[in-house]
Motif scaffolding. Structure first.
Motif, short mmCIF file in Angstrom:
data_model
loop_
_atom_site.label_atom_id
_atom_site.label_comp_id
_atom_site.label_asym_id
_atom_site.label_seq_id
_atom_site.Cartn_x
_atom_site.Cartn_y
_atom_site.Cartn_z
N UNK A 100 -2.26 2.90 -3.12
CA UNK A 100 -3.63 3.07 -2.44
C UNK A 100 -4.56 2.30 -3.14
N UNK A 101 -4.62 2.16 -4.42
CA UNK A 101 -5.46 1.44 -5.20
C UNK A 101 -5.54 0.02 -5.11
N UNK A 102 -4.11 -0.44 -4.94
CA UNK A 102 -3.66 -1.76 -4.75
C UNK A 102 -3.94 -2.34 -3.33
N UNK A 103 -4.17 -1.40 -2.48
CA UNK A 103 -4.35 -1.94 -0.93
C UNK A 103 -2.81 -2.02 -0.10
N UNK A 104 -1.88 -1.33 -0.56
CA UNK A 104 -0.46 -1.40 -0.07
C UNK A 104 -0.34 -0.10 0.77
N UNK A 105 -0.32 -0.21 2.13
CA UNK A 105 -0.48 0.93 2.86
C UNK A 105 1.07 1.50 3.10
N UNK A 106 1.04 2.86 3.41
CA UNK A 106 2.38 3.41 3.85
C UNK A 106 2.85 4.54 3.00
N UNK A 107 2.31 4.93 1.88
CA UNK A 107 2.75 5.78 0.89
C UNK A 107 1.81 6.85 0.62
N UNK A 108 0.63 6.85 1.47
CA UNK A 108 -0.56 8.07 1.31
C UNK A 108 0.00 9.48 1.42
N UNK A 109 1.00 9.63 2.35
CA UNK A 109 1.38 10.87 2.76
C UNK A 109 1.96 11.49 1.47
N UNK A 110 2.63 10.80 0.40
CA UNK A 110 3.14 11.49 -0.63
C UNK A 110 2.37 11.96 -1.60
N UNK A 111 1.10 12.01 -1.56
CA UNK A 111 0.18 12.33 -2.81
C UNK A 111 0.24 13.74 -2.95
N UNK A 112 0.75 14.54 -2.12
CA UNK A 112 0.90 16.09 -2.52
C UNK A 112 2.20 16.59 -2.73
N UNK A 113 3.07 15.73 -2.64
CA UNK A 113 4.50 16.17 -2.88
C UNK A 113 4.67 16.02 -4.31
N UNK A 114 4.93 17.26 -5.15
CA UNK A 114 5.18 17.48 -6.64
C UNK A 114 6.69 17.20 -7.15
N UNK A 177 10.96 0.06 -1.48
CA UNK A 177 10.13 0.61 -0.38
C UNK A 177 9.35 -0.44 0.26
N UNK A 178 9.19 -0.46 1.70
CA UNK A 178 8.60 -1.48 2.33
C UNK A 178 7.26 -1.10 2.45
N UNK A 179 6.25 -1.79 2.25
CA UNK A 179 4.61 -1.04 2.13
C UNK A 179 4.16 -2.41 3.09
N UNK A 180 2.72 -2.09 3.65
CA UNK A 180 2.19 -3.09 4.05
C UNK A 180 0.74 -3.50 3.20
N UNK A 181 0.80 -4.46 2.55
CA UNK A 181 0.12 -5.12 1.90
C UNK A 181 -1.42 -5.46 2.43
#
Length: 292
Positions: A100-114, A177-181
């Motif tokens: 997220x800090x890098x501006x690469x979209x597509x992994x935000x959903x994983x923030x709460x998975x421990x 993983x394929x993200x969206x920069x």
């Protein structure tokens, strides 16, 4: 360094479990190879462990060698393709914030998975309508004979919270993983924070747990089914069905793995009796539970 009789309670999010007969946490792939070779030379079974966040270990512990991948961490960014290759031990929340800090979209959903990347690939982890299968390019796995194989999502036969790797002896060492920069970092950070706060509002974090215990059977949520049979707050020993979210079982202090196991079976039996539906555990169980 391979150690003997290492307590698993300190290595799992449930904070329960007997000792690993032998334990090692390699930091490099060559150390991982050496650990597997040692186990083969000793004729020992091998159990792979990530962050221990989706795991229930028996009070009797685990025979053989337990190999933890939690220190296999690395990250390589390909600016041209928008792909990131990550080590199996990379924690999902840390990776979500970094992207997220890098501006690469597509992994935000994983923030709460421990959990870690390796475990996420194996179980097709997901949240907020997204999952690993949506963004995985391929994964490197180590076979018991020491050779490496590269597998695509099609080969992994992904379904809801499961893959062909579950129950296999193949070990995930890294994943691409394929993200969206090119997204706005501030917007991604805000979205990631929203996901985190939503998870904290709806799920209990005040006591040790493994996250969601059961897979959601279509069309209902496991937590709703458990709530309908009146099991919120039900307790066996130190294990309790969470009040905030019934698909969580908490170690409220002094719980044993046997307490948690018995509570899981009780929940399954009650739901089966009421709904003619057997809830499938999402948590992986290791060791001998019948003998407790």
């Amino acid at each position: 360094m391979i150690k003997a009789n290492v307590p698993m309670a300190s290595l799992t999010s449930f904070r329960v479990g007997g000792p690993a007969e032998w334990y090692v946490a390699p930091r490099r792939i060559d150390e991982l190879h050496a650990s597997l070779e040692w186990a083969r030379s000793q004729g020992l079974p091998v159990t792979m462990l990530g962050s221990g966040s989706n795991l229930l270990v028996s009070d009797r512990g685990i025979a053989g060698l337990v190999i933890s991948t939690r220190f296999l961490r690395c990250a390589s960014f390909d600016e041209t393709t928008g792909q990131i290759t990550v080590g199996a031990g990379e924690p999902l929340p840390r990776l979500a914030w970094r992207l997220a800090d890098r501006g690469w979209q597509g992994f935000e959903w994983a923030v709460g998975i421990p959990g870690t990347v390796g475990g996420a690939v194996v179980m097709n982890a997901g949240a907020h309508g997204d999952c690993v299968a949506d963004i995985l390019v391929d994964t490197h796995v180590l076979l018991p004979n020491g050779s490496t194989e590269i597998l695509t999502p099609d080969q992994l036969r992904y379904e809801y919270r499961t893959s062909a790797l579950q129950g296999s002896k193949k070990l995930v060492t890294q994943a691409t993983f394929q993200l969206n920069p090119g997204a706005n970092p501030k917007e991604l950070i805000a979205l990631t924070d929203t996901h985190k706060q939503q998870r904290q509002r709806t799920q209990p974090y005040d006591f040790p747990s493994c996250g969601s215990v059961f897979r959601n059977p279509d069309p209902h949520k496991a937590g709703w089914l458990i709530e309908q049979v009146g099991l919120k707050g039900h307790q066996i020993g130190g294990a309790q069905v969470a009040q905030r979210h019934a698909n969580f079982i908490l170690n409220c202090g002094g719980a044993t793995a046997s307490d948690i196991f018995q509570l899981i079976r009780h929940v399954q039996s009650c739901v089966q009796r009421e709904w003619q539906l057997w809830l499938e555990p999402e948590v992986k169980m290791l060791g001998d539970f019948q003998a407790g």
